[in-house]
Scaffold this motif. Sequence first.
Motif, PDB file in Angstrom:
ATOM      1  N   UNK A  29       0.868  -1.163   0.074  1.00 11.59           N
ATOM      2  CA  UNK A  29       0.033   0.029   0.064  1.00 11.59           C
ATOM      3  C   UNK A  29       0.826   1.134   0.265  1.00 11.59           C
ATOM      4  N   UNK A  30       1.933   1.047   0.695  1.00 12.59           N
ATOM      5  CA  UNK A  30       3.126   2.368   0.614  1.00 12.59           C
ATOM      6  C   UNK A  30       3.455   2.672  -0.589  1.00 12.59           C
ATOM      7  N   UNK A  31       3.819   1.585  -1.218  1.00 13.66           N
ATOM      8  CA  UNK A  31       4.441   1.605  -2.817  1.00 13.66           C
ATOM      9  C   UNK A  31       3.343   2.391  -3.602  1.00 13.66           C
ATOM     10  N   UNK A  32       2.123   1.822  -3.682  1.00 10.90           N
ATOM     11  CA  UNK A  32       1.265   2.685  -4.533  1.00 10.90           C
ATOM     12  C   UNK A  32       0.866   4.021  -3.967  1.00 10.90           C
ATOM     13  N   UNK A  33       0.881   4.320  -2.676  1.00  9.93           N
ATOM     14  CA  UNK A  33       0.857   5.754  -2.408  1.00  9.93           C
ATOM     15  C   UNK A  33       2.029   6.602  -2.635  1.00  9.93           C
ATOM     16  N   UNK A  34       3.229   6.026  -2.682  1.00 13.40           N
ATOM     17  CA  UNK A  34       4.312   6.648  -3.067  1.00 13.40           C
ATOM     18  C   UNK A  34       4.520   7.066  -4.527  1.00 13.40           C
ATOM     19  N   UNK A  35       3.874   5.759  -5.502  1.00 11.21           N
ATOM     20  CA  UNK A  35       3.795   6.134  -6.810  1.00 11.21           C
ATOM     21  C   UNK A  35       2.553   7.266  -7.070  1.00 11.21           C
ATOM     22  N   UNK A  36       1.474   7.313  -6.262  1.00 13.51           N
ATOM     23  CA  UNK A  36       0.358   8.229  -6.599  1.00 13.51           C
ATOM     24  C   UNK A  36       0.052   9.151  -5.275  1.00 13.51           C
ATOM     25  N   UNK A  37       0.764  10.255  -5.248  1.00 17.38           N
ATOM     26  CA  UNK A  37       0.824  10.967  -3.750  1.00 17.38           C
ATOM     27  C   UNK A  37      -0.800  11.264  -3.568  1.00 17.38           C
ATOM     28  N   UNK A  38      -1.676  11.261  -4.490  1.00 17.85           N
ATOM     29  CA  UNK A  38      -2.988  11.888  -4.301  1.00 17.85           C
ATOM     30  C   UNK A  38      -3.760  10.833  -3.650  1.00 17.85           C
ATOM     31  N   UNK A  39      -3.181   9.473  -3.258  1.00 16.62           N
ATOM     32  CA  UNK A  39      -3.643   8.626  -2.343  1.00 16.62           C
ATOM     33  C   UNK A  39      -3.272   8.608  -0.941  1.00 16.62           C
ATOM     34  N   UNK A  40      -2.603   9.764  -0.725  1.00 16.31           N
ATOM     35  CA  UNK A  40      -2.038   9.883   0.839  1.00 16.31           C
ATOM     36  C   UNK A  40      -3.383  10.192   1.447  1.00 16.31           C
ATOM     37  N   UNK A  41      -3.456   9.314   2.759  1.00 18.54           N
ATOM     38  CA  UNK A  41      -4.473   9.410   3.614  1.00 18.54           C
ATOM     39  C   UNK A  41      -5.694   8.829   3.152  1.00 18.54           C
ATOM     40  N   UNK A  42      -5.825   8.271   2.187  1.00 19.74           N
ATOM     41  CA  UNK A  42      -6.952   7.563   1.532  1.00 19.74           C
ATOM     42  C   UNK A  42      -6.924   5.992   1.919  1.00 19.74           C
ATOM     43  N   UNK A  43      -8.144   5.604   2.088  1.00 19.79           N
ATOM     44  CA  UNK A  43      -8.148   3.921   2.205  1.00 19.79           C
ATOM     45  C   UNK A  43      -7.842   3.314   0.960  1.00 19.79           C
ATOM     46  N   UNK A  44      -6.697   2.661   1.089  1.00 15.49           N
ATOM     47  CA  UNK A  44      -5.975   1.978  -0.269  1.00 15.49           C
ATOM     48  C   UNK A  44      -5.942   0.436   0.064  1.00 15.49           C
ATOM     49  N   UNK A  45      -6.423  -0.278  -0.765  1.00 16.65           N
ATOM     50  CA  UNK A  45      -6.623  -1.555  -0.605  1.00 16.65           C
ATOM     51  C   UNK A  45      -5.597  -2.439  -1.779  1.00 16.65           C
ATOM     52  N   UNK A  46      -4.827  -3.380  -1.607  1.00 13.50           N
ATOM     53  CA  UNK A  46      -3.933  -3.825  -2.600  1.00 13.50           C
ATOM     54  C   UNK A  46      -4.301  -5.559  -2.627  1.00 13.50           C
ATOM     55  N   UNK A  47      -4.650  -5.952  -3.847  1.00 12.98           N
ATOM     56  CA  UNK A  47      -5.056  -7.032  -3.937  1.00 12.98           C
ATOM     57  C   UNK A  47      -5.963  -7.505  -5.346  1.00 12.98           C
ATOM     58  N   UNK A  54      -9.857 -12.790  -4.724  1.00 13.22           N
ATOM     59  CA  UNK A  54      -8.604 -12.616  -3.996  1.00 13.22           C
ATOM     60  C   UNK A  54      -8.643 -12.211  -2.615  1.00 13.22           C
ATOM     61  N   UNK A  55      -7.538 -12.148  -1.865  1.00 11.56           N
ATOM     62  CA  UNK A  55      -7.588 -11.652  -0.664  1.00 11.56           C
ATOM     63  C   UNK A  55      -6.766 -10.326  -0.685  1.00 11.56           C
ATOM     64  N   UNK A  56      -6.923  -9.239   0.548  1.00 14.90           N
ATOM     65  CA  UNK A  56      -6.090  -8.307   0.698  1.00 14.90           C
ATOM     66  C   UNK A  56      -4.596  -8.667   1.115  1.00 14.90           C
ATOM     67  N   UNK A  57      -3.807  -8.160   0.247  1.00 17.79           N
ATOM     68  CA  UNK A  57      -2.405  -8.387   0.464  1.00 17.79           C
ATOM     69  C   UNK A  57      -1.973  -7.357   1.224  1.00 17.79           C
ATOM     70  N   UNK A  58      -2.272  -6.144   1.207  1.00 18.35           N
ATOM     71  CA  UNK A  58      -1.842  -5.039   1.942  1.00 18.35           C
ATOM     72  C   UNK A  58      -2.937  -3.849   1.823  1.00 18.35           C
ATOM     73  N   UNK A  59      -2.973  -3.231   2.883  1.00 20.31           N
ATOM     74  CA  UNK A  59      -3.873  -1.965   3.026  1.00 20.31           C
ATOM     75  C   UNK A  59      -3.107  -0.775   3.850  1.00 20.31           C
ATOM     76  N   UNK A  60      -3.665   0.297   3.625  1.00 17.71           N
ATOM     77  CA  UNK A  60      -3.107   1.599   3.947  1.00 17.71           C
ATOM     78  C   UNK A  60      -3.981   1.553   5.634  1.00 17.71           C
ATOM     79  N   UNK A  61      -3.371   2.634   6.311  1.00 14.94           N
ATOM     80  CA  UNK A  61      -3.711   2.777   7.657  1.00 14.94           C
ATOM     81  C   UNK A  61      -5.290   3.306   7.628  1.00 14.94           C
ATOM     82  N   UNK A  62      -5.578   3.867   6.636  1.00 12.10           N
ATOM     83  CA  UNK A  62      -7.190   4.597   6.605  1.00 12.10           C
ATOM     84  C   UNK A  62      -7.825   3.332   6.303  1.00 12.10           C
TER      85      UNK A  62
END
Length: 173
Positions: A29-47, A54-62
């Motif tokens: 999730x941090x990688x995705x946020x680093x690549x797309x700064x507009x996602x900072x602070x948003x609920x991001x789910x990777x999977x 599929x299952x959630x592989x990673x998720x942001x703190x939000x």
Amino acid sequence: MSSPTLGRDGHLPSGTGRILHVDVDAFLASVEIAEHPELEGKAVVIGGSPGSRNIVMSSSYAARACGARPGIYLAEAKRLCPHAIFRKVDSGAANRLRDRLTRLLLHFTPRVAVTSVDDFLLDITDATRLHGDAMQAAERIHCLVDDQFDAIEVEYVGWMPRSAQFGCNLGTG
């Protein structure tokens, strides 16, 4: 960010192995946020898509605050966190960020084992004169990663004296 909890290792005999374990939290999730700064602070789910099995592989703190945690099905994550942004893993970006982090860790010791995309073992047995005891080295690593990688948070840096035998084999493959 809290400082790692460690015990001083100065009481150990000279030559006793000192292995640091570095674990990066919410890495994908941090990688995705680093690549797309507009996602900072948003609920991001990777999977992938919430419609997939599929299952959630990673998720942001939000996203985690809503209950969308790694290991649950994406459909359940969507139910718990309907406003979440769902993304597939960006393997290329994850590998680039892991490689940057690895290069940083190699400044502490040439004996670094990358055990997964977000997990590292460092044998600092021979580097304590340069970096201090294991606790001091762990704190320095924690601060350096925090300073140099905006989107990454080190979850854990700890020393593992019982893993010293394993550490003796690091970098000798």
